[in-house]
Design a protein around this motif. Structure first.
Motif, mmCIF file in Angstrom:
data_model
loop_
_atom_site.group_PDB
_atom_site.id
_atom_site.type_symbol
_atom_site.label_atom_id
_atom_site.label_comp_id
_atom_site.label_asym_id
_atom_site.label_seq_id
_atom_site.Cartn_x
_atom_site.Cartn_y
_atom_site.Cartn_z
ATOM 1 N N GLY A 56 -5.083 59.595 -30.354
ATOM 2 C CA GLY A 56 -6.478 59.970 -30.158
ATOM 3 C C GLY A 56 -6.609 60.804 -28.898
ATOM 4 N N LYS A 57 -7.391 60.310 -27.938
ATOM 5 C CA LYS A 57 -7.546 60.986 -26.650
ATOM 6 C C LYS A 57 -6.735 60.287 -25.563
ATOM 7 C CE LYS A 57 -12.199 62.306 -27.999
ATOM 8 N NZ LYS A 57 -13.629 62.034 -27.791
ATOM 9 N N ARG A 58 -5.799 59.442 -25.967
ATOM 10 C CA ARG A 58 -4.938 58.746 -25.022
ATOM 11 C C ARG A 58 -3.583 59.436 -24.907
ATOM 12 N NH1 ARG A 58 -7.802 54.548 -27.660
ATOM 13 N NH2 ARG A 58 -8.627 52.948 -26.252
ATOM 14 N N ILE A 59 -3.019 59.365 -23.721
ATOM 15 C CA ILE A 59 -1.666 59.867 -23.471
ATOM 16 C C ILE A 59 -0.725 58.681 -23.366
ATOM 17 C CG2 ILE A 59 -0.194 60.901 -21.689
ATOM 18 C CD1 ILE A 59 -2.351 62.952 -21.221
ATOM 19 N N VAL A 60 0.357 58.744 -24.112
ATOM 20 C CA VAL A 60 1.329 57.650 -24.135
ATOM 21 C C VAL A 60 2.635 58.130 -23.512
ATOM 22 C CG1 VAL A 60 2.624 56.021 -25.552
ATOM 23 C CG2 VAL A 60 0.301 56.710 -26.232
ATOM 24 N N ILE A 61 3.092 57.394 -22.498
ATOM 25 C CA ILE A 61 4.405 57.636 -21.889
ATOM 26 C C ILE A 61 5.318 56.508 -22.349
ATOM 27 C CG2 ILE A 61 5.700 57.902 -19.736
ATOM 28 C CD1 ILE A 61 3.083 58.768 -18.389
ATOM 29 N N ARG A 62 6.269 56.827 -23.225
ATOM 30 C CA ARG A 62 7.168 55.821 -23.776
ATOM 31 C C ARG A 62 8.379 55.641 -22.871
ATOM 32 N NH1 ARG A 62 6.873 59.051 -28.208
ATOM 33 N NH2 ARG A 62 9.150 59.234 -28.188
ATOM 34 N N LEU A 63 8.664 54.381 -22.556
ATOM 35 C CA LEU A 63 9.748 54.046 -21.641
ATOM 36 C C LEU A 63 10.833 53.236 -22.346
ATOM 37 C CD1 LEU A 63 7.486 52.786 -18.707
ATOM 38 C CD2 LEU A 63 8.488 55.079 -18.935
ATOM 39 N N GLU A 64 11.915 53.008 -21.631
ATOM 40 C CA GLU A 64 12.944 52.084 -22.106
ATOM 41 C C GLU A 64 12.356 50.682 -22.230
ATOM 42 O OE1 GLU A 64 17.069 53.728 -20.194
ATOM 43 O OE2 GLU A 64 15.660 52.775 -18.832
ATOM 44 N N ARG A 65 13.113 49.796 -22.863
ATOM 45 C CA ARG A 65 12.727 48.389 -23.045
ATOM 46 C C ARG A 65 11.491 48.251 -23.928
ATOM 47 N NH1 ARG A 65 12.723 47.175 -16.586
ATOM 48 N NH2 ARG A 65 14.772 48.079 -16.124
ATOM 49 N N GLU A 66 11.232 49.262 -24.766
ATOM 50 C CA GLU A 66 10.096 49.264 -25.698
ATOM 51 C C GLU A 66 8.752 49.205 -24.985
ATOM 52 O OE1 GLU A 66 11.200 45.926 -28.297
ATOM 53 O OE2 GLU A 66 11.481 47.465 -29.853
ATOM 54 N N LEU A 67 8.719 49.685 -23.743
ATOM 55 C CA LEU A 67 7.476 49.688 -22.980
ATOM 56 C C LEU A 67 6.766 51.035 -23.123
ATOM 57 C CD1 LEU A 67 8.665 47.979 -19.675
ATOM 58 C CD2 LEU A 67 7.203 46.969 -21.427
ATOM 59 N N SER A 68 5.442 50.996 -23.039
ATOM 60 C CA SER A 68 4.641 52.219 -23.084
ATOM 61 C C SER A 68 3.503 52.128 -22.088
ATOM 62 C CB SER A 68 4.068 52.454 -24.486
ATOM 63 O OG SER A 68 5.081 52.698 -25.434
ATOM 64 N N LEU A 69 3.252 53.230 -21.392
ATOM 65 C CA LEU A 69 2.068 53.364 -20.553
ATOM 66 C C LEU A 69 1.058 54.168 -21.354
ATOM 67 C CD1 LEU A 69 3.748 54.498 -17.192
ATOM 68 C CD2 LEU A 69 3.413 52.153 -18.044
ATOM 69 N N VAL A 70 -0.106 53.580 -21.591
ATOM 70 C CA VAL A 70 -1.143 54.237 -22.394
ATOM 71 C C VAL A 70 -2.328 54.529 -21.482
ATOM 72 C CG1 VAL A 70 -2.547 54.120 -24.473
ATOM 73 C CG2 VAL A 70 -0.355 52.896 -24.381
ATOM 74 N N ILE A 71 -2.608 55.811 -21.283
ATOM 75 C CA ILE A 71 -3.628 56.225 -20.317
ATOM 76 C C ILE A 71 -4.766 56.930 -21.041
ATOM 77 C CG2 ILE A 71 -4.098 57.612 -18.256
ATOM 78 C CD1 ILE A 71 -1.013 57.393 -17.703
ATOM 79 N N HIS A 72 -5.983 56.416 -20.835
ATOM 80 C CA HIS A 72 -7.186 57.052 -21.377
ATOM 81 C C HIS A 72 -7.956 57.639 -20.200
ATOM 82 C CE1 HIS A 72 -10.546 58.117 -23.744
ATOM 83 N NE2 HIS A 72 -10.347 57.266 -24.730
ATOM 84 N N LEU A 73 -8.114 58.951 -20.198
ATOM 85 C CA LEU A 73 -8.760 59.629 -19.076
ATOM 86 C C LEU A 73 -10.281 59.517 -19.113
ATOM 87 C CD1 LEU A 73 -6.569 62.851 -19.126
ATOM 88 C CD2 LEU A 73 -6.405 60.950 -17.505
ATOM 89 N N MET A 74 -10.831 59.138 -20.267
ATOM 90 C CA MET A 74 -12.283 59.068 -20.431
ATOM 91 C C MET A 74 -12.934 60.395 -20.022
ATOM 92 S SD MET A 74 -12.820 56.281 -21.971
ATOM 93 C CE MET A 74 -14.602 56.066 -21.863
ATOM 94 N N ILE A 75 -14.097 60.352 -19.371
ATOM 95 C CA ILE A 75 -14.822 61.590 -19.089
ATOM 96 C C ILE A 75 -14.251 62.348 -17.903
ATOM 97 C CG2 ILE A 75 -17.050 62.564 -18.383
ATOM 98 C CD1 ILE A 75 -18.402 60.359 -19.979
ATOM 99 N N ALA A 76 -13.994 61.650 -16.811
ATOM 100 C CA ALA A 76 -13.671 62.333 -15.552
ATOM 101 C C ALA A 76 -12.257 62.101 -15.052
ATOM 102 C CB ALA A 76 -14.670 61.920 -14.474
ATOM 103 N N GLY A 77 -11.405 61.421 -15.807
ATOM 104 C CA GLY A 77 -10.028 61.211 -15.393
ATOM 105 C C GLY A 77 -9.207 62.486 -15.511
ATOM 106 N N ARG A 78 -8.342 62.729 -14.530
ATOM 107 C CA ARG A 78 -7.503 63.918 -14.540
ATOM 108 C C ARG A 78 -6.144 63.598 -13.918
ATOM 109 N NH1 ARG A 78 -11.307 64.898 -17.153
ATOM 110 N NH2 ARG A 78 -12.619 66.777 -17.190
#
Length: 293
Positions: A56-78
């Motif tokens: 969707g509008k989320r950015i996913v950074i996939r890591l080792e160990r089956e981990l993921s960082l999921v970042i939603h910037l919403m309106i003003a996140g940059r």
């Protein structure tokens, strides 16, 4: 809010900077950012980045160990890309992701803290964050028609519903509808076959054009000025400015923190749409057509 073209540009810029790099530390600058408890930020440290993706509008950074960082910037996140160990900005800084190749800063303008970070483990947990909307760049006309006919909402609402279509927000929906010459309040179940085909083509064309443009810019420099208001846009953010097609002044519907921009001449047969506030205030003095205005 960053939408599909902007998110794709971010992913393109991050691809060469962090894929294959090691995430050394996560520094949280705002307690409102992190929305999960387990796994902890420490669990992601010293993990190599295996890939990137958009949900969707989320950015996913996939890591080792089956981990993921999921970042939603919403309106003003940059995002900002700085030298390793870069300081988190005091007023707008939310977090710093320190890689051995550099530091990715997450900032958010304004006083409201809406941006979010989820740290999840496994595919199932990642899929749980997906609203499920179809990809507007690849969805076929048949599936697109089914979405429109399966709901009885305004076409603007359908385009921006993440459960129906993925990655379209207020800005690009305005541009898509203008390109297709369709009113933002046109009810989906009343749309003709021709209107649906035009909208489908405009959706793919507008998103692809802007994605290609922004990705090309991100090949030159990291995206530092991501905005929903661009001078090259036809109607979004262009209230009272001339429509690039017919030169009539662009109109708007204001609601809450957002507004819909449209050209009355090109999209609504010259009719001005009630804006829920000023039109009520003016009553019979409200100009109901672009000619009256």
């Amino acid at each position: 809010m960053p939408e599909l073209p902007d998110i794709t540009a971010y992913l393109n810029a991050l691809e060469t900077r962090i894929v294959g790099a090691t995430l050394e530390t996560i520094r949280i600058g705002s307690p409102f950012l992190l929305r999960t408890v387990d796994p902890s930020p420490q669990a992601a440290q010293r993990c190599k980045v295996e890939g990137l993706q958009r949900i969707g509008k989320r950015i996913v950074i996939r890591l080792e160990r089956e981990l993921s960082l999921v970042i939603h910037l919403m309106i003003a996140g940059r995002f900002r890309w700085v030298t390793p160990g870069g300081k988190i900005p005091g007023k707008i800084g939310l977090a710093a992701f320190d890689f051995d190749s550099g530091t990715l800063l997450l900032t958010e303008a304004g006083s409201k803290r809406r941006a979010s970070l989820h740290i999840v483990r496994g595919l199932e947990a990642l899929e749980a964050l997906d609203p499920g909307g179809g990809d507007p760049l690849t969805i076929g006309l048949g599936a697109f028609t089914k979405i429109l006919k399966g709901e009885n909402h305004t076409v603007k609402r359908i385009l921006t519903d993440p459960h129906l279509l993925s990655g379209i927000g207020n800005a690009y929906s305005d541009e898509i509808l203008h390109d297709a010459r369709i009113s933002p309040i046109r009810l989906s179940q009343k749309m003709t076959v021709d209107e649906i085909a035009r909208l489908h083509g405009s959706m793919r064309r507008v998103l692809r054009t802007w994605t290609d443009t922004l990705v090309a810019e991100s090949n030159v420099a990291f995206p530092e000025k991501v905005t929903a208001f661009r001078k090259e846009m036809a109607v979004h953010g262009k209230f009272d400015q001339p429509c690039p097609v017919c030169s009539s002044p662009v109109q708007r519907i204001v609601y809450a923190d957002n507004e819909t921009n449209y050209c009355a001449r090109c999209q609504t047969d010259g009719k001005r749409l009630a804006d829920r506030a000023l039109s009520r205030l003016l009553g019979s003095d409200w100009p109901r057509s672009i000619d009256e205005l």
